[in-house]
Design an enzyme around this catalytic site. Structure first.
Site, PDB file in Angstrom:
ATOM      1  N   GLY A   7     -18.471  -2.980  -0.110  1.00 36.39           N
ATOM      2  CA  GLY A   7     -18.473  -3.049  -1.573  1.00 36.39           C
ATOM      3  C   GLY A   7     -17.658  -1.949  -2.210  1.00 36.39           C
ATOM      4  N   ARG A   8     -16.491  -1.651  -1.609  1.00 37.64           N
ATOM      5  CA  ARG A   8     -15.616  -0.579  -2.076  1.00 37.64           C
ATOM      6  C   ARG A   8     -16.349   0.771  -2.125  1.00 37.64           C
ATOM      7  NH1 ARG A   8     -13.830  -5.095  -5.278  1.00 37.64           N
ATOM      8  NH2 ARG A   8     -11.747  -5.684  -4.583  1.00 37.64           N
ATOM      9  N   TYR A  35       0.838  -1.188   0.000  1.00 33.51           N
ATOM     10  CA  TYR A  35       0.000   0.000   0.000  1.00 33.51           C
ATOM     11  C   TYR A  35       0.874   1.239   0.000  1.00 33.51           C
ATOM     12  CZ  TYR A  35      -3.670  -3.250   1.627  1.00 33.51           C
ATOM     13  OH  TYR A  35      -4.539  -4.305   1.768  1.00 33.51           O
ATOM     14  N   PHE A  46     -19.580   1.264  -2.524  1.00 36.20           N
ATOM     15  CA  PHE A  46     -20.872   1.257  -3.210  1.00 36.20           C
ATOM     16  C   PHE A  46     -22.025   1.224  -2.213  1.00 36.20           C
ATOM     17  CE2 PHE A  46     -21.422   0.018  -7.934  1.00 36.20           C
ATOM     18  CZ  PHE A  46     -22.396   1.000  -8.102  1.00 36.20           C
ATOM     19  N   HIS A  87      -0.415 -12.186   1.252  1.00 30.43           N
ATOM     20  CA  HIS A  87      -1.404 -11.348   0.582  1.00 30.43           C
ATOM     21  C   HIS A  87      -2.010 -12.048  -0.628  1.00 30.43           C
ATOM     22  CE1 HIS A  87      -2.229  -6.771  -0.181  1.00 30.43           C
ATOM     23  NE2 HIS A  87      -3.331  -7.483  -0.210  1.00 30.43           N
TER      24      HIS A  87
END
Length: 327
Positions: free
Chosen positions: A205-206, A55, A208, A123
């Site tokens: 949902g990212r 990240y 959403f 990961h």
């Protein structure tokens, strides 16, 4: 703060904090607000913090490490290795070689400014390296005291079993939400058989399922959702219609859509811990309030009807990125 148990006796806050978006993937970051969000999380009892070396790359671990300095004993610190990136951000592939595992762990410890990692995930599984070799190196890190618990992410059930045979797995991190039900196929049953906890990433949902996203054109520079299949064209229209159904149920209950979506994940079992990501204190506080929402069987059934399994349109990741490893 309520607590939940993953595998191998690891107890964590019932809600964790995904830190990825503070440094990359969701548009520009604000280091000061991100640090304040991390501090506020600890004050609220959200002590299960999730980061990864890729990240940023690398800068998210530094951000988290600096934020928890002086409060290390309050935190269950999770990070990951395996998606290799260069200092310039270049994606170098998936790497599970034992020598890389050792090097990646030492680098993460240094960036985080700690002497051990509480939960260290693979990961993604490297298909070119036997998982037994990777996990042999991970077991050595546990024996050396550099890592307390081991986790895996997006691995198929047979790979989970093979890794678990080398060293017990404490947690598996998989995308799980009203919009992504894949773990219900086999992973949840496998985990419960083996005594492994499920850490649910992207439980909203990212974004959403927050209801905030109303147009496929609203993503700014640096927001990876602009290229995500679920946010494209007809897929977007289909998925936004599902969110509208969730919004109506949330309104009826007097909560936000995000809170209702988190409450749904929390209701899937005491061994499931969602880690919604945010870089703002306001959203963090709203997410924490979801812990006080109890859903009846009728409400769960209504959510199932509003957002049926497999109703979401579009793949989770763009073609050629990092899909789930099948074997």
């Amino acid at each position: 703060m309520k607590q939940r148990k993953l595998g191998q006796g690891l107890t964590v806050s019932s809600l964790g904090l995904g830190c990825m978006g503070m440094s990359e993937f969701y548009g520009p970051g604000d280091e000061a607000e991100s640090t304040a969000t991390l501090h506020r999380a600890l004050d609220l009892g959200v002590t299960f913090l999730d980061t990864a070396d890729m990240y940023g790359p690398f800068i998210n671990e530094k951000l988290v490490g600096e934020a928890i300095a002086g409060r290390r004993d309050d935190v269950v610190l999770a990070t990951k290795f395996g998606i290799e990136r260069g200092a310039d951000g270049a994606r170098l592939g998936v790497n599970g070689r034992p020598d890389y595992v050792r090097k990646a762990c030492d680098a993460s410890l240094e960036r985080l400014g700690v002497d051990h990692i509480d939960l260290y995930y693979q990961h993604r599984v490297d298909p070119s390296v036997p998982v037994e070799d990777t996990w042999g190196a991970l077991a050595e890190l546990v024996a050396a005291g550099k890592v307390r618990h081991l986790g895996i992410s997006e691995a198929a059930p047979d790979v989970v079993r093979r890794a678990h045979a080398v060293h017990p797995i404490t947690a598996g991190q998989y995308e799980y939400s009203l919009f992504t039900r894949d773990p219900e196929d086999e992973i949840l049953a496998t985990f419960r058989e083996l005594g492994i906890g499920l850490v649910a990433y992207s439980p909203l949902g990212r974004g959403f399922l927050t209801g905030v996203i109303t147009s496929a054109d609203q993503f700014g520079a640096g927001d990876f959702r602009a290229a995500n299949p679920r946010f494209q064209g007809e897929n977007f229209a289909t998925n936004r219609a599902l969110v509208t159904e969730v919004e109506e149920l949330a309104d009826a209950k007097g909560v936000t859509p995000a809170q209702l979506a988190l409450a749904w994940v929390l209701a899937q079992g005491e061994d499931v811990v969602p880690i919604p990501g945010t870089k703002r204190r306001t959203y963090l506080e709203q997410n924490v309030a979801a812990l006080d929402i109890a859903l009846t069987q009728d409400e769960l059934a209504a959510l199932e009807k509003a957002a049926p399994r497999d109703a979401v349109a579009g793949e989770r990741y763009p073609e050629g990125s990092l899909p789930r490893i099948k074997s």
